[in-house]
Structures are given as C-alpha cells and as structure tokens.
Design a protein around this motif. Structure first.
Motif, mmCIF file in Angstrom:
data_model
loop_
_atom_site.group_PDB
_atom_site.id
_atom_site.type_symbol
_atom_site.label_atom_id
_atom_site.label_comp_id
_atom_site.label_asym_id
_atom_site.label_seq_id
_atom_site.Cartn_x
_atom_site.Cartn_y
_atom_site.Cartn_z
ATOM 1 N N CYS A 46 -61.521 -33.000 59.296
ATOM 2 C CA CYS A 46 -60.274 -32.254 59.453
ATOM 3 C C CYS A 46 -60.457 -31.016 60.313
ATOM 4 C CB CYS A 46 -59.706 -31.864 58.100
ATOM 5 S SG CYS A 46 -59.046 -33.274 57.198
ATOM 6 N N LEU A 47 -61.539 -30.303 60.094
ATOM 7 C CA LEU A 47 -61.774 -29.089 60.882
ATOM 8 C C LEU A 47 -62.046 -29.403 62.339
ATOM 9 C CD1 LEU A 47 -63.887 -26.948 58.403
ATOM 10 C CD2 LEU A 47 -61.502 -26.613 59.064
ATOM 11 N N ILE A 100 -66.069 -34.922 50.035
ATOM 12 C CA ILE A 100 -65.276 -33.720 50.320
ATOM 13 C C ILE A 100 -65.816 -33.007 51.555
ATOM 14 C CG2 ILE A 100 -64.730 -31.396 49.467
ATOM 15 C CD1 ILE A 100 -64.609 -32.694 46.649
ATOM 16 N N ILE A 101 -67.120 -32.880 51.633
ATOM 17 C CA ILE A 101 -67.720 -32.231 52.803
ATOM 18 C C ILE A 101 -67.400 -33.018 54.067
ATOM 19 C CG2 ILE A 101 -69.918 -31.634 53.901
ATOM 20 C CD1 ILE A 101 -70.913 -30.989 50.995
ATOM 21 N N HIS A 102 -67.514 -34.334 53.998
ATOM 22 C CA HIS A 102 -67.200 -35.189 55.149
ATOM 23 C C HIS A 102 -65.744 -35.006 55.567
ATOM 24 C CE1 HIS A 102 -67.366 -38.653 57.808
ATOM 25 N NE2 HIS A 102 -66.263 -39.093 57.232
ATOM 26 N N TRP A 103 -64.834 -34.998 54.609
ATOM 27 C CA TRP A 103 -63.405 -34.828 54.894
ATOM 28 C C TRP A 103 -63.155 -33.488 55.574
ATOM 29 C CZ3 TRP A 103 -59.747 -31.321 53.055
ATOM 30 C CH2 TRP A 103 -58.429 -31.623 53.354
ATOM 31 N N GLN A 104 -63.795 -32.428 55.089
ATOM 32 C CA GLN A 104 -63.609 -31.108 55.696
ATOM 33 C C GLN A 104 -64.112 -31.086 57.131
ATOM 34 O OE1 GLN A 104 -65.592 -28.613 52.795
ATOM 35 N NE2 GLN A 104 -63.617 -27.872 52.062
ATOM 36 N N VAL A 105 -65.251 -31.690 57.384
ATOM 37 C CA VAL A 105 -65.795 -31.723 58.741
ATOM 38 C C VAL A 105 -64.835 -32.457 59.670
ATOM 39 C CG1 VAL A 105 -67.646 -32.679 60.177
ATOM 40 C CG2 VAL A 105 -68.194 -31.479 58.047
ATOM 41 N N SER A 109 -58.777 -29.852 64.147
ATOM 42 C CA SER A 109 -57.914 -28.684 64.241
ATOM 43 C C SER A 109 -58.366 -27.703 65.318
ATOM 44 C CB SER A 109 -57.833 -27.963 62.891
ATOM 45 O OG SER A 109 -59.082 -27.427 62.547
#
Length: 85
Positions: free
Chosen positions: A80-81, A73-78, A84
């Motif tokens: 995606c962010l 989840i942390i990897h995915w957020q990094v 953006s």
C-alpha cells in the motif's frame, strides 16, 4: 504494534493484564508511545483495555500475535505504501 511486540507480549502469562510499562519493557520503548499505540489498537478491536493503561488480549490479539498474520500485515503495508508514493 508489531514492532513493539504488543500482541505477543499481551498473550504472555496466559493473557494476564499488562500495563504500559509491562508492554514497553520487552522492547525498551517509551511507555507513553506504547500507550498511544495500544489505545489505537483498542479503538479497532485489536486489544482490550481493562482499565486506564491496563490491557488484556482478545481473539484478534491472539491472531495478531502469530508470525504468519504479522507477516501479512507488514506485506500489506509495504504494498500500500509503495503505491501511494
């Protein structure tokens, strides 16, 4: 929720119900903040609410309490962010 250790704390003591204060005590976070984050988790089925401000884990909580899922989840957020910006 990961930084606040909500999932890990919810799973402790064989998943017995936890209050906002119980969830907040682990990290010293504000119970008000924990309540807002926990209610968001309830809204997307990551946690169950047994009563006002009382939470119990569900199957998704159990998965999200595992380090390998938290890391993903942390990897995915990094990722995606970073796209953006």
């Amino acid at each position: 929720a990961i930084d606040l250790k909500i999932f890990e704390t919810a799973m402790k003591d064989k998943g017995r119900p936890k209050t906002n204060d119980d969830l907040a005590a682990v990290t010293g976070a504000s119970p008000t903040l924990v309540n807002r984050v926990a209610r968001t988790c309830v809204s997307v089925n990551m946690l169950d609410e047994q009563g006002p401000g009382v939470y119990v884990p569900n199957e998704m909580t159990e998965l999200l309490s595992r380090p390998e899922y938290q890391d993903a989840i942390i990897h995915w957020q990094v990722i995606c962010l970073s796209f953006s910006l």
